[in-house]
Design a protein around this motif. Structure first.
Motif: not given
Length: 151
Positions: A33-36, A110-117, A127-134, A139-146
């Motif tokens: 989300l570019n808020i690292e 999804r919930l955390l992305a929405h809340a962080l935004l 804009e918020m919905y698009a950022l959440t979906d992105t 994140v989901a594939p990276i998280f599942r792999q880990r």
């Protein structure tokens, strides 16, 4: 990033993620989300507690999945590194994962992305919905792999 993570309910099968996994998920989301590098508090709770918070602070009756309490109504991300607080109900998360046929970790992303935004100053809208979906898509594939690596 500093994440203050608090569990205010008993761990159970409704929330199968460890603290380490939640911390990793949060790091990935902030980067996506570019808020690292920003700090926030996350409370994991149940429907009873979130319903009380929902009533006390928002005047709404009943539980909800996630609530966001921004540190500022107009966040100045250039000077303030603390975003605010997120409260998430494991009970609602579990119900919604069954309803939407999603894995708990994907719905939580999804919930955390929405809340962080929300904490970063976004309101509901395209804009918020698009950022959440992105964020979920990246994140989901990276998280599942880990997660597979942790087992």
């Amino acid at each position: 990033m500093t994440l203050s993570l608090t569990y205010e309910c008993r761990p159970d099968s409704n929330f199968p993620l460890s603290k380490r996994e939640v911390m990793f998920m949060a790091e990935l989301l902030l980067k996506s989300l570019n808020i690292e590098g920003f700090d926030f508090d996350l409370k994991i709770t149940d429907d009873s507690a979130i319903a009380e918070i929902n009533q006390d602070f928002l005047g709404c009756v009943g539980p909800t999945n996630v609530l966001s309490f921004p540190f500022s109504e107009t966040p100045d991300l250039a000077t303030n590194k603390y975003l605010g607080e997120i409260v998430l109900s494991v009970d609602t998360l579990a119900r919604e994962t069954r309803l939407y046929a999603q894995a708990p970790e994907e719905h939580m992303i999804r919930l955390l992305a929405h809340a962080l935004l929300h904490l970063a100053g976004y309101d509901h809208g395209p804009e918020m919905y698009a950022l959440t979906d992105t964020a979920v898509e990246s994140v989901a594939p990276i998280f599942r792999q880990r997660m597979v690596g942790w087992q």
